[in-house]
Design a protein around this motif. Structure first.
Motif, mmCIF file in Angstrom:
data_model
loop_
_atom_site.group_PDB
_atom_site.id
_atom_site.type_symbol
_atom_site.label_atom_id
_atom_site.label_comp_id
_atom_site.label_asym_id
_atom_site.label_seq_id
_atom_site.Cartn_x
_atom_site.Cartn_y
_atom_site.Cartn_z
ATOM 1 N N SER A 59 -3.526 -8.667 -2.817
ATOM 2 C CA SER A 59 -4.787 -8.232 -2.212
ATOM 3 C C SER A 59 -4.606 -7.984 -0.727
ATOM 4 O O SER A 59 -5.123 -6.993 -0.190
ATOM 5 C CB SER A 59 -5.881 -9.277 -2.439
ATOM 6 O OG SER A 59 -6.175 -9.386 -3.806
ATOM 7 N N VAL B 55 -3.039 -4.545 -0.123
ATOM 8 C CA VAL B 55 -3.982 -3.428 -0.268
ATOM 9 C C VAL B 55 -4.950 -3.400 0.916
ATOM 10 O O VAL B 55 -5.232 -2.336 1.465
ATOM 11 C CB VAL B 55 -4.727 -3.505 -1.617
ATOM 12 C CG1 VAL B 55 -5.819 -2.452 -1.697
ATOM 13 C CG2 VAL B 55 -3.749 -3.338 -2.777
ATOM 14 N N LEU C 3 -8.065 -0.765 -6.722
ATOM 15 C CA LEU C 3 -8.719 0.077 -5.727
ATOM 16 C C LEU C 3 -9.526 1.157 -6.430
ATOM 17 O O LEU C 3 -9.015 1.869 -7.306
ATOM 18 C CB LEU C 3 -7.681 0.736 -4.810
ATOM 19 C CG LEU C 3 -8.229 1.709 -3.768
ATOM 20 C CD1 LEU C 3 -9.174 0.999 -2.783
ATOM 21 C CD2 LEU C 3 -7.092 2.398 -3.023
ATOM 22 N N CYS D 192 -2.020 -2.751 -6.797
ATOM 23 C CA CYS D 192 -1.263 -2.890 -5.560
ATOM 24 C C CYS D 192 -0.024 -2.001 -5.513
ATOM 25 O O CYS D 192 0.197 -1.299 -4.532
ATOM 26 C CB CYS D 192 -0.880 -4.353 -5.357
ATOM 27 S SG CYS D 192 0.058 -4.661 -3.843
ATOM 28 N N VAL E 78 -0.999 1.700 -5.207
ATOM 29 C CA VAL E 78 -1.576 1.972 -3.886
ATOM 30 C C VAL E 78 -0.478 1.989 -2.826
ATOM 31 O O VAL E 78 -0.432 2.875 -1.971
ATOM 32 C CB VAL E 78 -2.682 0.955 -3.550
ATOM 33 C CG1 VAL E 78 -3.138 1.085 -2.110
ATOM 34 C CG2 VAL E 78 -3.857 1.111 -4.509
ATOM 35 N N ARG E 79 0.426 1.020 -2.889
ATOM 36 C CA ARG E 79 1.526 0.950 -1.911
ATOM 37 C C ARG E 79 2.412 2.191 -2.010
ATOM 38 O O ARG E 79 2.767 2.793 -0.989
ATOM 39 C CB ARG E 79 2.363 -0.302 -2.132
ATOM 40 C CG ARG E 79 3.456 -0.460 -1.090
ATOM 41 C CD ARG E 79 4.363 -1.653 -1.301
ATOM 42 N NE ARG E 79 3.636 -2.811 -1.738
ATOM 43 C CZ ARG E 79 4.055 -3.648 -2.684
ATOM 44 N NH1 ARG E 79 5.191 -3.455 -3.309
ATOM 45 N NH2 ARG E 79 3.341 -4.694 -3.026
ATOM 46 N N TYR F 67 0.641 5.203 -0.647
ATOM 47 C CA TYR F 67 0.575 5.106 0.814
ATOM 48 C C TYR F 67 1.905 5.523 1.439
ATOM 49 O O TYR F 67 1.935 6.310 2.385
ATOM 50 C CB TYR F 67 0.212 3.682 1.213
ATOM 51 C CG TYR F 67 0.195 3.450 2.698
ATOM 52 C CD1 TYR F 67 -0.827 3.961 3.489
ATOM 53 C CD2 TYR F 67 1.189 2.699 3.312
ATOM 54 C CE1 TYR F 67 -0.854 3.745 4.851
ATOM 55 C CE2 TYR F 67 1.166 2.472 4.674
ATOM 56 C CZ TYR F 67 0.151 2.994 5.437
ATOM 57 O OH TYR F 67 0.135 2.783 6.789
#
Length: 80
Positions: A3, A6, A44, A54, A57-58, A61
Motif C-alpha cells: 500500500s 502505491v 487502484l 501494486c 501499478v509499479r 509507473y
C-alpha cells in the motif's frame, strides 16, 4: 509495504486522491475483491475503473504507462 508503494506513486503524480482502509472493514475488503476479481490489496481504481494491484501499478509507473493512463482519465500528472 504494498500500500505504501502505491501511495508513494500516487503522491508523486497527483495532488489529490481518496483512499479507503479496507483492512478495517471486512465487508468492503471482500466486496472489492469480488468487484475486480483481483485477489489482493491494494487495488487502484481511477474514476471507478480498476487499474491493478501494486505490481501492475509499479510497472505502469516505471514505463510511463500510468502517466498516460491518468492523462486519458482527465488528470494532469505533473508531479512526476
Amino acid at each position: 509495504g504494498f500500500s505504501a508503494t502505491v501511495i508513494g506513486i500516487l503522491d508523486s503524480m497527483v495532488s489529490e486522491y481518496h483512499t479507503v482502509d479496507v483492512l478495517s472493514a471486512p465487508h468492503i475488503r471482500d466486496g472489492i475483491k469480488s468487484l475486480s476479481s483481483w485477489p489482493t490489496i491494494p487495488q487502484l481504481y481511477v474514476k471507478g475503473e480498476f487499474v491493478g494491484g501494486c505490481d501492475i501499478v509499479r510497472e505502469m509507473y516505471e514505463t510511463g504507462e500510468l502517466h498516460e493512463y491518468m492523462k486519458s482519465k482527465g488528470f494532469d500528472p505533473e508531479y512526476v
